[in-house]
Motif scaffolding. Structure first.
Motif, short mmCIF file in Angstrom:
data_model
loop_
_atom_site.label_atom_id
_atom_site.label_comp_id
_atom_site.label_asym_id
_atom_site.label_seq_id
_atom_site.Cartn_x
_atom_site.Cartn_y
_atom_site.Cartn_z
N LYS A 1 -33.11 -12.46 21.73
CA LYS A 1 -32.36 -11.49 22.66
C LYS A 1 -32.94 -10.20 22.83
O LYS A 1 -32.97 -9.50 21.98
CB LYS A 1 -30.93 -11.68 22.20
CG LYS A 1 -29.82 -11.28 23.39
CD LYS A 1 -28.42 -11.46 23.01
CE LYS A 1 -27.49 -11.36 24.05
NZ LYS A 1 -26.00 -11.68 23.81
N ASP B 1 -31.84 -7.45 24.43
CA ASP B 1 -30.94 -6.21 24.19
C ASP B 1 -30.49 -6.23 23.02
O ASP B 1 -30.00 -5.16 22.45
CB ASP B 1 -29.72 -6.32 25.17
CG ASP B 1 -28.79 -7.53 24.85
OD1 ASP B 1 -29.10 -8.19 24.04
OD2 ASP B 1 -27.80 -7.86 25.57
N ARG C 1 -33.63 -11.47 30.05
CA ARG C 1 -32.77 -11.15 29.00
C ARG C 1 -33.11 -11.81 27.64
O ARG C 1 -32.48 -11.33 26.49
CB ARG C 1 -31.21 -11.69 29.05
CG ARG C 1 -30.35 -11.00 30.31
CD ARG C 1 -29.14 -11.64 30.63
NE ARG C 1 -29.11 -12.93 30.61
CZ ARG C 1 -27.85 -13.63 30.55
NH1 ARG C 1 -26.55 -12.81 30.24
NH2 ARG C 1 -27.66 -14.90 30.96
N TYR C 2 -34.22 -12.50 27.67
CA TYR C 2 -34.68 -13.47 26.57
C TYR C 2 -35.97 -13.67 26.31
O TYR C 2 -36.43 -13.51 27.41
CB TYR C 2 -33.85 -14.93 26.36
CG TYR C 2 -32.52 -15.01 26.26
CD1 TYR C 2 -31.72 -14.66 25.23
CD2 TYR C 2 -31.72 -14.95 27.48
CE1 TYR C 2 -30.41 -14.60 25.19
CE2 TYR C 2 -30.13 -15.05 27.29
CZ TYR C 2 -29.69 -14.74 26.17
OH TYR C 2 -28.19 -14.91 26.24
#
Length: 280
Positions: free
Chosen positions: A218, A220, A204-205
């Protein structure tokens, strides 16, 4: 550092004077944090950073060119000056093999892949296959046939600075970063605002590492990032970046030559509630 910058505090730390053990690398596997024990071996730390194992390798031997970590199986491969070293932490097993003559001039890269019985290592001469059963090394002629997933990653990142960990490939060129795992591909173009020399990623990161600060992105929502500056000059810092139980963690190894002390620190990062600029 601005007057309003928020200063993060570590959730745990370990201080090691140079006279005791100058720590120069930190790695992480599924169960352990791993640091060097002088130049002679490794110290294995548990979740609370208590030393639970000390594994001896040899006298004044541990100056690795590169370290490959089998995260799920708690195994390491270290490329040393004259030998390759395999360490099975759980079984406290060490195997040293001399560097084959034909591979003396090979330069190793960050991309690698472990299987149950082997490790694939990307080099400037192609991919080396090291059997962890026979402890023999050979050049792989067809990467796609040898291991499909690794072959895809190798083809995508060939010629670029790459990072591979826990099934996630990340590579960068200038300030463009690409992250690939088995489910998705994320491209971050013209977004990295620091002069990074290294990158890391979770699912996710993304973390870009420069000499004076870190940029945390980040995935997304890649127009959103946070900057972590160093309170004191921090050149060549080692970082470990991971998610655990949906929590984001950063482990930082830094050195203070004036105090002749190594500092190992772990920080918990709550990205959504983190100010845009913080210091550590």
């Amino acid at each position: 550092m601005g007057d309003t910058d928020f200063e993060m505090t570590s959730i745990k730390s370990l201080k090691s004077p140079y006279s005791q053990n100058p720590v120069f690398f930190v790695e992480q596997s599924n169960r352990y944090t791993i640091i060097n024990n002088e130049n002679k071996g490794i110290i294995v730390l548990d979740d609370d950073w208590n030393a639970v194992k000390q594994i001896y390798i040899g006298e004044d031997i541990l100056l690795p060119e590169i370290i490959y970590v089998d995260f799920s199986r708690n195994r390491l491969v270290l490329v040393l000056e004259e030998t390759y070293c395999f360490i099975d932490i759980d079984n406290e097993f060490v195997k040293l093999i001399p560097t084959p003559q034909e591979f003396k001039t090979v330069r190793f890269k960050a991309l690698y892949h472990f299987t149950d019985d082997a490790v694939y290592m990307n080099t400037n001469k192609g991919v080396l296959y090291w059997s962890l059963e026979e402890f023999t090394v050979k050049l792989v002629e067809d990467v796609q046939v040898a291991d499909r997933l690794f072959g895809e990653f190798y083809t995508q990142s060939k010629g670029k600075h790459s990072y591979f960990h826990k099934g996630i490939l990340i590579y960068f060129d200038s300030n463009n970063i690409t992250i690939i795992d088995s489910l998705k591909k994320v491209e971050i173009k013209d977004f990295v605002d620091i002069n990074c020399f290294d990158v890391a990623a979770t699912s996710r990161y993304c973390l870009a590492v420069a000499e004076d600060k870190l940029q945390l992105i980040k995935l997304d929502n890649d127009d959103k990032s946070k900057f972590i500056s160093f309170k004191y000059p921090l050149y060549g810092a080692c970082t470990v970046f991971f998610e655990q139980d949906d929590e984001l963690h950063l482990v930082l190894l830094r050195w203070n030559d004036l105090e002749e002390t190594s500092y190992l620190e772990e920080y918990f990062i709550d990205f959504d509630n983190l100010p845009d600029h913080v210091v550590i």
